[in-house]
Design a protein around this motif. Structure first.
Motif, PDB file in Angstrom:
ATOM      1  N   THR A  80       0.806  -1.284   0.217  1.00  0.00           N
ATOM      2  CA  THR A  80       0.085  -0.068   0.138  1.00  0.00           C
ATOM      3  C   THR A  80       0.843   1.304   0.085  1.00  0.00           C
ATOM      4  O   THR A  80       1.965   1.316  -0.024  1.00  0.00           O
ATOM      5  N   HIS A  81       0.076   2.279   0.209  1.00  0.00           N
ATOM      6  CA  HIS A  81       1.127   3.563   0.305  1.00  0.00           C
ATOM      7  C   HIS A  81       1.867   3.710   1.458  1.00  0.00           C
ATOM      8  O   HIS A  81       2.833   4.744   1.601  1.00  0.00           O
ATOM      9  N   ASP A 137       5.875   1.362  -0.751  1.00  0.00           N
ATOM     10  CA  ASP A 137       5.787   1.687  -2.378  1.00  0.00           C
ATOM     11  C   ASP A 137       4.625   1.516  -3.037  1.00  0.00           C
ATOM     12  O   ASP A 137       4.799   1.407  -4.550  1.00  0.00           O
ATOM     13  N   LYS A 195       0.590   1.936  -4.376  1.00  0.00           N
ATOM     14  CA  LYS A 195      -0.259   3.197  -4.521  1.00  0.00           C
ATOM     15  C   LYS A 195      -1.443   3.239  -3.719  1.00  0.00           C
ATOM     16  O   LYS A 195      -2.166   4.536  -3.524  1.00  0.00           O
ATOM     17  N   THR A 245      -4.667   2.436  -0.868  1.00  0.00           N
ATOM     18  CA  THR A 245      -4.993   2.455   0.653  1.00  0.00           C
ATOM     19  C   THR A 245      -4.997   1.034   0.854  1.00  0.00           C
ATOM     20  O   THR A 245      -5.264  -0.097   0.256  1.00  0.00           O
ATOM     21  N   SER A 286      -0.449  -1.768  -6.662  1.00  0.00           N
ATOM     22  CA  SER A 286      -1.549  -1.310  -7.117  1.00  0.00           C
ATOM     23  C   SER A 286      -2.830  -2.130  -6.701  1.00  0.00           C
ATOM     24  O   SER A 286      -2.794  -3.115  -6.826  1.00  0.00           O
TER      25      SER A 286
END
Ligand SMILES: [Zn+2]
Ligand SMILES: [Zn+2]
Length: 244
Positions: free
Chosen positions: A12-13, A16, A18, A20, A213
């Motif tokens: 997740t963010h 690395d 993208k 949540t 992602s």
């Protein structure tokens, strides 16, 4: 037809990736998974590891997602780093106890403690781009991973991705220790050739997306094709729901 019941390797963010935590869970549900592990890079990664001070927020996000999706099994996971030739990892056994599942792999960009760590990164990078020093990197990488397998980890991620290894030696030790080897969609390791070498050992595997992602969660088709080509018995892959 193959179906995945769990994806144990997603970012997740917090590192690395993208999305949540909730984005990942929604994507997993859409894919029909029962179980999802949120497994960001740990704090020993110098560039994009989960910040130690964000760990509680990370856990809270996972707990909140679990409340919103009670029918899913959402795991607190982490992908820790093998730091150097001594096989040290960047989580203490105490820190590991806070997680449901511990993934562990060798990555470029992990924090360098000494000349040995630096040399391991440099020789792997040099080999990757020039092909030089193959024998030496195999020896260093294999020794590092064999020692890393002494830690209380559950899964060794993408073995051989950053540099060649003696996969048979690693697989034998993983089998003894009950550690699963990963067949990773994003990094192509284990490769078909590696799987052929170790498929007859009494060893378990996981198949994972290593999604960075939400759209990539549960996407394992290329890695699955590699399993089929290798002839590995699909019963050895713990997170497949059904196979023909
Ligand atoms: Zn990794
Ligand atoms: Zn990863």
């Amino acid at each position: 037809m193959m179906r995945l019941k769990a994806d144990y390797h997603t970012h997740t963010h917090y590192s690395d990736g993208k999305g949540t935590v909730l984005d990942n869970v929604r994507a997993a549900k859409k894919r029909g998974l029962d179980t999802l592990a949120i497994s960001d890079h740990s704090w020993g990664h110098g560039y994009f590891g989960l910040k130690k001070e964000k760990k509680n927020q990370y856990f809270e996000d996972i707990e909140e997602a679990q409340r919103i999706f009670p029918d899913m099994n959402i795991l607190k996971a982490i992908e820790c780093n093998i730091l150097g030739p001594d096989g040290a990892v960047d989580l203490t056994p105490e820190e590991m106890k806070e997680f449901d599942i511990i993934l562990c792999g060798y990555h470029f960009g992990s924090k360098i403690r000494n000349a040995g760590d630096l040399m391991m990164h440099v020789s792997n990078a040099l080999h990757k781009f020039t092909g030089l020093g193959e024998k030496r990197v195999i020896k260093t990488n294999t020794k590092a991973i064999l020692r890393a397998l002494d830690h209380p980890i559950d899964v060794l991620t993408h073995p051989g991705d950053k540099g060649p290894v003696d996969i048979v030696a690693i697989a034998k030790k993983a089998a003894q220790r009950g550690i699963k080897l990963e067949i990773n969609q994003r990094h192509k390791h284990l490769t078909t050739e590696q799987l052929i070498q170790i498929k007859d050992l009494d060893l378990e595997f996981i198949l994972s997306s290593d999604a960075h992602s939400p759209e990539a969660i549960g996407e394992v088709e290329k890695a699955y094709a590699s399993i089929l080509s290798s002839g590995l018995d699909r019963k050895k892959i713990v997170n497949l729901k059904e196979t023909l």
